[in-house]
Design an enzyme around this catalytic site. Sequence first.
Site, PDB file in Angstrom:
ATOM      1  N   GLU A 195       0.796  -1.237   0.000  1.00 20.43           N
ATOM      2  CA  GLU A 195       0.000   0.000   0.000  1.00 20.43           C
ATOM      3  C   GLU A 195       0.828   1.288   0.000  1.00 20.43           C
ATOM      4  OE1 GLU A 195      -2.822  -0.070   3.191  1.00 20.43           O
ATOM      5  OE2 GLU A 195      -3.989  -1.663   2.285  1.00 20.43           O
ATOM      6  N   GLU A 242      -5.651  -8.383   1.197  1.00 20.16           N
ATOM      7  CA  GLU A 242      -6.315  -7.970   2.445  1.00 20.16           C
ATOM      8  C   GLU A 242      -7.783  -7.701   2.167  1.00 20.16           C
ATOM      9  OE1 GLU A 242      -4.624  -4.688   4.724  1.00 20.16           O
ATOM     10  OE2 GLU A 242      -2.595  -5.418   4.310  1.00 20.16           O
TER      11      GLU A 242
HETATM   12  C1  BGP Z   1      -4.396  -1.664   5.668  1.00 17.13           C
HETATM   13  C2  BGP Z   1      -3.036  -2.067   6.168  1.00 17.13           C
HETATM   14  C3  BGP Z   1      -3.082  -3.051   7.286  1.00 17.13           C
HETATM   15  C4  BGP Z   1      -4.206  -2.832   8.275  1.00 17.13           C
HETATM   16  C5  BGP Z   1      -5.529  -2.495   7.590  1.00 17.13           C
HETATM   17  C6  BGP Z   1      -6.601  -2.046   8.545  1.00 17.13           C
HETATM   18  O1  BGP Z   1      -4.310  -0.403   5.063  1.00 17.13           O
HETATM   19  O2  BGP Z   1      -2.268  -2.639   5.132  1.00 17.13           O
HETATM   20  O3  BGP Z   1      -1.823  -3.083   7.898  1.00 17.13           O
HETATM   21  O4  BGP Z   1      -3.849  -1.977   9.256  1.00 17.13           O
HETATM   22  O5  BGP Z   1      -5.366  -1.500   6.618  1.00 17.13           O
HETATM   23  O6  BGP Z   1      -6.380  -0.737   8.919  1.00 17.13           O
HETATM   24  P1  BGP Z   1      -6.769  -0.138  10.309  1.00 17.13           P
HETATM   25  O7  BGP Z   1      -5.947  -0.863  11.297  1.00 17.13           O
HETATM   26  O8  BGP Z   1      -6.446   1.292  10.212  1.00 17.13           O
HETATM   27  O9  BGP Z   1      -8.216  -0.381  10.472  1.00 17.13           O
END
Ligand code: BGP
Length: 470
Positions: free
Chosen positions: A163, A374
């Site tokens: 990302e 993800e």
């Molecule tokens: C993505 C990241 C993850 C994770 C996820 C959820 O952008 O790659 O590492 O953190 O988001 O995000 P958050 O923890 O802010 O809800």
Amino acid sequence: MKFAKDFLFGAATASYQVEGAWDQDGKGKTNWDEFTKIPGKTFEGTNGDVAIDHYNRYQEDIALMAEMGLESYRFSISWARIFPDGSGRINQKGIDFYNNLIDECIKYGIVPFVTLYHWDLPLPLEQQGSWLNKNTVDAYLEYALLCFNAFGDRVKHFITFNETVVFANLGYLAGAHPPGIENDPKKYFQVIHNVFYAHAQAVIAYKKLNQFGEIGLSNVFSPAFPVDESADNIFAAMHANQFQMNWFFDPILLGHYPQYVIDKLSENNLLPDWTEQELATIKKAAPLNDFMGLNYYQPMRVEKIKGEVGAHINTLENSTGSPGNPSFDHVYKTVKMDNKRYTKWNWEISPTAFIDGLEMLKSQYGQIKLYITENGLGDEDPIIEGEVCDISRIHFINDHLLAVKEAIDRGVHIKGYYAWSAIDLLSWLNGYKKQYGFIYVDHNDNLKRKKKASFYWYKDVIASRGATLK
Ligand code: BGP
């Protein structure tokens, strides 16, 4: 309704969010080790010093993943465990840890899917200008090569970066991630280019080693749709997709940046400083790139800004993704809509937009190989009579897996799905109360692990290859 035998059902984590052990066995400090200590930067000052102690409990965690039937585990390597200073001196204990983690996965037949960079940068590199400094690109290549040589005999899936849009945006526009710089689009675009140049060099270097594995990059996948069919808002969505999608996908998949964005940036003197040689390297790497990883949580609903731009909301809860903010160039803003569903953190829930976005991707890039690296629901899970009843997560993943299947049936080439996250972990800015995992971690009881309702549910989904999805 079954997924193909070679489709990987997985789940993901990232080093800073799970490992803890921030100074154990010779690990160097990272940007996040420092940043989370600045008052006000994270929810209640939470940090990853201990996280869920995956570094010391990985055997227990992998055993649980195996019990769930997980076919693949996506995790990231902490660069500073291997190169405590960012480059040069090597810490063998860091290499040993990842060798053990990989071997533990393989022991259970779990395919390790390795991210090289999930945001934790060795502190000396951060202090020398982070991704703005081209020395960081050289150091990354040294680190990536070491990982290929040390782990590539068993790891056949490498993700170079996670990302780019998020660490560049939050680092240089919103100031919510390290290095905490606000509103500096020149730096923002420079960082992205330097990262893509590093990616390109890593891909070329990997292919030279002939390890017969795959290499790619994971991008945020947040397709933009207009809030209505007016010409202004259709334009706003096109503009948003050019800046948020094409700018990040074209260089990786096509080997060049999109002309629309280049034109806008040059009008505003925002083009990165790039050399012909760097651009040629990006071009050369594109056909060697094996796949694109997509991190899909939500789409963007966008509206063209007319008149007042409105203030930039920058609270901890919303800086990572809830709608309401203007784009950096004040062309459009993201909007929360009355007729859509949202999570407790105001992220839209839309499996339909996922399918539409995947169609959009197919129409632009053809049948590229994709992994959903993800996807998941951040929630505060209810505990009823001692059981973690994360029914909302079951619904969320069920509906998104059905969307993946639908997209595959429509000819989108998706080879795997990684739920975020395998186990509850640290949310970068929102602490431990925002949960994503199939496994609960009790922060009041020595980080004890407990299987959630979704654990048993995902186990059935995997065992039936999706036949139990509803
Ligand atoms: C993505 C990241 C993850 C994770 C996820 C959820 O952008 O790659 O590492 O953190 O988001 O995000 P958050 O923890 O802010 O809800």
